[in-house]
Design a protein around this motif. Structure first.
Motif, short mmCIF file in Angstrom:
data_model
loop_
_atom_site.label_atom_id
_atom_site.label_comp_id
_atom_site.label_asym_id
_atom_site.label_seq_id
_atom_site.Cartn_x
_atom_site.Cartn_y
_atom_site.Cartn_z
N ASP A 130 0.69 -1.35 -0.14
CA ASP A 130 -0.12 -0.01 -0.08
C ASP A 130 0.94 1.22 0.03
O ASP A 130 2.09 1.31 0.15
N LYS A 131 0.16 2.40 -0.02
CA LYS A 131 1.08 3.50 0.03
C LYS A 131 2.06 4.09 1.11
O LYS A 131 2.82 4.70 1.11
N ASN A 132 1.52 3.18 2.29
CA ASN A 132 2.51 3.37 3.40
C ASN A 132 3.64 2.30 3.73
O ASN A 132 4.30 2.18 4.57
#
Length: 228
Positions: free
Chosen positions: A168-170
């Motif tokens: 994911d983006k994290n």
């Protein structure tokens, strides 16, 4: 409901070798089912009357060992077909399939598959290729389990999950698994998996947030995979 002949998912599995007429016949006979995380698609020892094509979501395929612990043999995601070997061999299914995320699957009756096997050599070859690939994967799992340490298998599992399902983006793995599922993939006790995850985190190799896990030191983690 999506028609098989228009479904992008079939490009990832043996159905791509079917003619438009054969796909139409499959589409007319199939049923679509939604499953919640944790629901069983089929259980070890069942006699299947067809195969399941994964339209969305992820399933774990596991086998119960003599000591009562599940060993996850593989994860099946979008485009993969479940139960194909069992249906073709006319044997009871050897594994249990459980949804590890919300899923949508299409059930294709046995007759549609068997009839096409008998009349379409391209489809038969495609099925054989997929079965040969599954056998190769099974060989790799056996060697991995017998020759690599639990830490090596754990590190390799994180790379496998990232490469297969992304981040994911994290920077956390998209596929979130319980610690028990991770231990069942690696082939160790849940307590051991928790201890190794904690050790990897302390060394800065991974990060965690609840059940989420992310790789933070790729080189360091790969060093563990490649240890001799």
């Amino acid at each position: 409901m999506s028609r098989c002949e228009n479904c992008i998912v079939r490009k990832f599995n043996t159905l791509r070798a079917m003619s438009k007429e054969e796909l139409k016949r499959v589409s007319d006979s199939k049923t679509t089912k939604s499953l919640k995380k944790g629901e069983t698609i089929f259980g070890e020892g069942e006699k299947l009357n067809g195969v399941y094509c994964v339209r969305d979501g992820v399933s774990k395929l596991s086998k119960l060992s003599a000591n009562g612990k599940d060993q996850i043999v593989k994860l099946a995601s979008k485009g993969q077909i479940l139960g194909q070997r069992s249906v073709i061999a006319e044997e009871k299914v050897n594994l249990t399939a459980v949804a590890v995320s919300d899923m949508e699957v299409c059930f294709i009756p046995k007759d549609s598959i068997v009839e096409t096997l008998q009349t379409n050599p391209n489809f038969t070859m495609e099925v054989l290729r997929h079965m040969a690939h599954d056998l190769k994967e099974a060989d790799d799992v056996i060697v991995n389990m017998s020759q690599n340490s639990v830490k090596q298998r754990m590190a390799a599992a994180f790379f496998y999950l990232r490469n297969s399902y992304g981040e994911d983006k994290n920077g956390f793995l998209n596929l979130i698994l319980s610690r028990e599922d991770i231990s069942n993939i690696v082939g160790t006790a849940t307590e051991s998996a928790i201890r190794i995850i904690s050790e990897f985190k302390k060394k800065g190799l991974i990060k965690t947030l609840g059940k989420k896990i992310g790789i933070t030191d790729e080189k360091g983690l790969m060093g563990i995979v490649e240890e001799f």
